[in-house]
Write a protein that holds these residues in place. Sequence first.
Motif, PDB file in Angstrom:
ATOM      1  N   HIS A 106       5.545 -39.454 -20.746  1.00 19.19           N
ATOM      2  CA  HIS A 106       4.199 -39.866 -20.347  1.00 19.19           C
ATOM      3  C   HIS A 106       3.829 -41.188 -21.005  1.00 19.19           C
ATOM      4  N   GLU A 125      -2.552 -33.372 -25.842  1.00 16.32           N
ATOM      5  CA  GLU A 125      -1.526 -33.575 -24.809  1.00 16.32           C
ATOM      6  C   GLU A 125      -1.668 -32.636 -23.623  1.00 16.32           C
ATOM      7  N   HIS A 126      -2.866 -32.188 -23.337  1.00 16.90           N
ATOM      8  CA  HIS A 126      -3.090 -31.576 -22.025  1.00 16.90           C
ATOM      9  C   HIS A 126      -4.454 -31.931 -21.452  1.00 16.90           C
ATOM     10  N   GLY A 127      -4.944 -33.116 -21.796  1.00 15.52           N
ATOM     11  CA  GLY A 127      -6.081 -33.674 -21.067  1.00 15.52           C
ATOM     12  C   GLY A 127      -7.447 -33.232 -21.534  1.00 15.52           C
ATOM     13  N   LEU A 182      -2.229 -39.467 -29.793  1.00 16.01           N
ATOM     14  CA  LEU A 182      -1.976 -38.238 -29.037  1.00 16.01           C
ATOM     15  C   LEU A 182      -2.429 -37.047 -29.863  1.00 16.01           C
ATOM     16  N   ARG A 202      -6.299 -40.534 -19.038  1.00  9.87           N
ATOM     17  CA  ARG A 202      -5.595 -39.842 -20.112  1.00  9.87           C
ATOM     18  C   ARG A 202      -4.135 -40.307 -20.128  1.00  9.87           C
ATOM     19  N   CYS A 206      -1.793 -39.055 -21.773  1.00 10.39           N
ATOM     20  CA  CYS A 206      -0.900 -37.890 -21.852  1.00 10.39           C
ATOM     21  C   CYS A 206      -0.674 -37.241 -20.502  1.00 10.39           C
ATOM     22  N   LEU A 207      -1.539 -37.569 -19.516  1.00 13.67           N
ATOM     23  CA  LEU A 207      -1.406 -36.979 -18.184  1.00 13.67           C
ATOM     24  C   LEU A 207      -0.924 -38.020 -17.173  1.00 13.67           C
ATOM     25  N   GLN A 208      -0.454 -39.151 -17.671  1.00  8.41           N
ATOM     26  CA  GLN A 208      -0.032 -40.231 -16.799  1.00  8.41           C
ATOM     27  C   GLN A 208       1.450 -40.483 -17.031  1.00  8.41           C
TER      28      GLN A 208
END
Lengths: 268, 155
Positions: free
Chosen positions: B22, B41-43, B38, B58, B60-62
């Motif tokens: 990510h 790590e799940h938005g 970070l 985010r 971490c979601l990209q």
Amino acid sequence: MKAGDFSYRRAGDVAEATAALAEAGWDGKAMGGGQSLMPMMNLRLAQPTQLVDVSAVPAMRGVSADAGVVRIGAATTHAEIEDGAVPGRLGQIMAGIAADIAYRAVRNRGTVGGSLAHADPAADWPSALLALGARIVVAGPAGGRTLALEEFQQGAFWVALEPEEIIEAAELDEPGPAARWSYRKYCRKPGEFAEAIAAVLHDPGGGTRVVVGALDAAPALLADGAALIGADLERCRAAVAAVAPGLDDYGLQLHAAMLRRALAEVAA
Amino acid sequence: MSGVSLTVNGRKIAREVADRVHLGDFLREELNLTGTHLACEHGVCGACNVLLNGVPVRACLQLTAACEGAEITTIEGHDDDALMAELRAAFTRHHGLQCGYCTPGMLATARDIVLRLPDADEDRVRLELAGNLCRCTGYQGIVAAIRQVLADRRA
């Protein structure tokens, strides 16, 4: 928490996306903005081996309106809808819903089609668009089909999509000028998934659609919606219990309270 | 692996990346831009918010592989941004951080609030900040800093 191994592919058009998904079979997954799928992959709750990114497919982007029917491309983001991408009264209604989905950073990437395909019963579009009478335009390698959202939504995280199919768009009729709308949800913190949802479209010209969402199953379209307008809490509890017999008393009360408020708002 | 070309803080980058990496990990581990933090790590927490084509997302979601052609701005890339300079000064003045872990994400969100909602009142600022978690300040200083920048800009 990192996603497991997978292959990523960005589809340039609908045909490429459905062909790639057909090749991958059940191990493939279409991705819009990834705002639900990526958390699930980071948590290893979902482990597709082939991701097909449909967020940049031109035919799935943007909104068009023709003869009272509004077509919303599946890859249209919540933020775009919040900022007025959908025209007219429907656009006002949908902007209000979009503005309360998660957080702006999530809305900037998350898509309508992604939310509908993911089918989290506590998400907003599955309930709101059901009340608004949306139809889902599905594309597959052999062509397309259109389903009413109540047929499309089969259960919690379960929709009528074959592995090689994607949502291309949602189609909605522009509500009549006298239509009244209410959307109520209960969240313990702004932006969290709802614990209870009620959505009511009361359109003297086009009928009444009453939806209870955030259940253990797909959002429920109540059979006798018009008769419930203005219903008190006891009747709302009975109406919720009829579609969600498994709710405990707390859950029943939350859902009934949201439903009562929504029904009162459209009656006011 | 996917080849990806993107712009990070004005610098053109072309790399081969593993598809599962990510954007947050790519920025930190490939580009050594460790200002992007970070956490969940799940938005949920917003610590990793960066700008993608000018709007917060985010990291971490990209997926990095999905960033072909994108312009990314991290906390290290705002030196010439007048609004970010105002926000930095206001965060300092109002004690808008203690440990600083949430601050890069807070600033990305704060910048978006000021640009998108110039008339935001305190309730709206708090609502918009609901997607950024801070475990030190109780948010008072952060909200005060953003409100001051909003007020200064309205003056």
